[in-house]
Scaffold this motif. Sequence first.
Motif, short mmCIF file in Angstrom:
data_model
loop_
_atom_site.label_atom_id
_atom_site.label_comp_id
_atom_site.label_asym_id
_atom_site.label_seq_id
_atom_site.Cartn_x
_atom_site.Cartn_y
_atom_site.Cartn_z
N PRO A 66 0.80 -1.23 0.00
CA PRO A 66 0.00 0.00 0.00
C PRO A 66 0.84 1.28 0.00
CG PRO A 66 -0.96 -1.60 1.49
CD PRO A 66 0.35 -2.18 1.04
N LYS A 67 1.96 1.27 0.74
CA LYS A 67 2.80 2.46 0.78
C LYS A 67 3.34 2.81 -0.60
CE LYS A 67 5.21 5.81 2.60
NZ LYS A 67 4.55 7.05 3.06
N GLU A 68 3.65 1.79 -1.40
CA GLU A 68 4.14 2.03 -2.76
C GLU A 68 3.07 2.72 -3.60
OE1 GLU A 68 7.24 -1.76 -3.07
OE2 GLU A 68 5.15 -2.00 -3.71
N ALA A 69 1.83 2.30 -3.44
CA ALA A 69 0.73 2.95 -4.15
C ALA A 69 0.54 4.38 -3.70
CB ALA A 69 -0.55 2.15 -3.97
N GLU A 70 0.74 4.61 -2.41
CA GLU A 70 0.63 5.98 -1.89
C GLU A 70 1.71 6.88 -2.48
OE1 GLU A 70 0.80 5.55 2.33
OE2 GLU A 70 -1.04 4.35 2.43
N LEU A 71 2.93 6.35 -2.60
CA LEU A 71 4.02 7.14 -3.19
C LEU A 71 3.73 7.46 -4.66
CD1 LEU A 71 7.08 5.27 -1.63
CD2 LEU A 71 6.31 7.59 -1.09
N LEU A 72 3.20 6.49 -5.38
CA LEU A 72 2.84 6.74 -6.78
C LEU A 72 1.74 7.80 -6.86
CD1 LEU A 72 2.90 6.17 -9.80
CD2 LEU A 72 1.38 4.22 -9.39
N SER A 73 0.76 7.70 -5.99
CA SER A 73 -0.32 8.68 -6.00
C SER A 73 0.20 10.09 -5.74
CB SER A 73 -1.37 8.31 -4.94
OG SER A 73 -2.00 7.09 -5.28
N GLU A 74 1.18 10.20 -4.85
CA GLU A 74 1.78 11.51 -4.60
C GLU A 74 2.46 12.05 -5.85
OE1 GLU A 74 1.86 13.65 -1.95
OE2 GLU A 74 0.26 12.38 -1.17
N ASP A 75 3.20 11.21 -6.55
CA ASP A 75 3.87 11.64 -7.77
C ASP A 75 2.86 12.04 -8.85
OD1 ASP A 75 6.35 11.29 -6.66
OD2 ASP A 75 6.84 9.44 -7.75
N ALA A 102 -7.93 1.05 -4.35
CA ALA A 102 -8.65 2.15 -3.71
C ALA A 102 -7.80 3.41 -3.64
CB ALA A 102 -9.11 1.74 -2.32
N THR A 103 -6.52 3.25 -3.32
CA THR A 103 -5.61 4.40 -3.24
C THR A 103 -5.48 5.09 -4.58
OG1 THR A 103 -4.34 3.41 -1.43
CG2 THR A 103 -3.23 5.09 -2.76
N LEU A 104 -5.33 4.32 -5.64
CA LEU A 104 -5.16 4.91 -6.97
C LEU A 104 -6.44 5.57 -7.44
CD1 LEU A 104 -3.01 2.10 -8.61
CD2 LEU A 104 -2.24 4.35 -7.84
N ARG A 105 -7.57 4.95 -7.17
CA ARG A 105 -8.84 5.55 -7.58
C ARG A 105 -9.10 6.84 -6.81
NH1 ARG A 105 -11.16 -0.27 -8.21
NH2 ARG A 105 -11.16 -0.46 -10.49
N GLN A 106 -8.72 6.86 -5.55
CA GLN A 106 -8.87 8.09 -4.76
C GLN A 106 -8.00 9.21 -5.32
OE1 GLN A 106 -8.03 6.89 -0.74
NE2 GLN A 106 -9.90 5.65 -0.58
N ALA A 107 -6.90 8.83 -5.97
CA ALA A 107 -6.02 9.83 -6.60
C ALA A 107 -6.54 10.27 -7.96
CB ALA A 107 -4.62 9.25 -6.75
N GLY A 108 -7.67 9.70 -8.38
CA GLY A 108 -8.28 10.12 -9.64
C GLY A 108 -7.96 9.25 -10.83
N VAL A 109 -7.25 8.14 -10.60
CA VAL A 109 -6.88 7.25 -11.70
C VAL A 109 -8.10 6.46 -12.16
CG1 VAL A 109 -5.44 5.27 -12.37
CG2 VAL A 109 -4.51 7.06 -10.89
N TYR A 110 -8.29 6.37 -13.47
CA TYR A 110 -9.30 5.49 -14.04
C TYR A 110 -8.69 4.09 -14.10
CZ TYR A 110 -11.73 9.75 -15.51
OH TYR A 110 -12.37 10.97 -15.54
N LEU A 111 -8.85 3.36 -13.02
CA LEU A 111 -8.24 2.03 -12.92
C LEU A 111 -9.22 0.99 -13.46
CD1 LEU A 111 -5.75 0.47 -11.88
CD2 LEU A 111 -6.98 0.18 -9.72
N LEU A 112 -8.81 0.31 -14.52
CA LEU A 112 -9.69 -0.62 -15.24
C LEU A 112 -9.32 -2.06 -14.90
CD1 LEU A 112 -9.74 1.13 -18.73
CD2 LEU A 112 -11.28 1.50 -16.77
#
Length: 254
Positions: A66-75, A102-112
């Motif tokens: 999850p932390k890795e996804a959080e770092l990507l979301s920040e970038d 969930a983290t990526l979608r919260q960052a606005g990513v259209y995750l398919l």
Amino acid sequence: MENSAMAEPSKADRKANGNGKVKIAAVGDLHVQEDSQTSYRDLFGEVSREADILVLTGDLTNLGKPKEAELLSEDLRACSIPVVAVLGNHDYESGCVDQIAATLRQAGVYLLDGQATELMDVGFVGVKGFIGGFGPRMLGSFGEPAIKTMVAESVNEAMRLENAMRQVRAKRTLVVLHYAPIVDTVAGEPPEIFPFLGSSRLAETIDRFKVSAVVHGHAHRGSYEGQTPGGAKVYNVAMHITKPTGRPYALIEI
């Protein structure tokens, strides 16, 4: 699918309407690490100036933490255009795929993940895909239960892709995968691992529809370009693949 918009719509529309085409930047296999000093903020900022939409083709994290996804979301805060993505096998490693999604979608990513979405009159269809091999050497459902389970997963991913394709109403469609649908774009990898890099079942599904292009990752030492038996253009956009842009990302006009 609901997403908080990451785009600057007027900017994106203005660029796309210049010649009637949408410019898509695509890259895969970022492998964001929890303890790495690597940041993709500058790259995402550059992509925002060069393209209308960014597509990420899986293995967004290195160990599925999850932390890795959080770092990507920040970038991704540096990205001012819409982002479409699928997950890859690395994103499943730690059993936290729901949290990562969930983290990526919260960052606005259209995750398919077996869905379709439409942006700027282009349909985006995404699944992870799976292994199984290519052409006449594709693994069949015969023998031990473990083999049959593996083949069933490959078939299921192809069926999910087909169901998503049927949702598309746009005249232009980009298919987003992690695993390769053809052998041409894994050429350069050791032949012994070809069956673990993708499956022709994906190409068989793609060729039932009118597709503008296909992008995937996973095969880090593969080849950039190929096509399905039906003629759909396929691009391996894994981070380390040499691309015409000379940059880590490909630029594809649709």
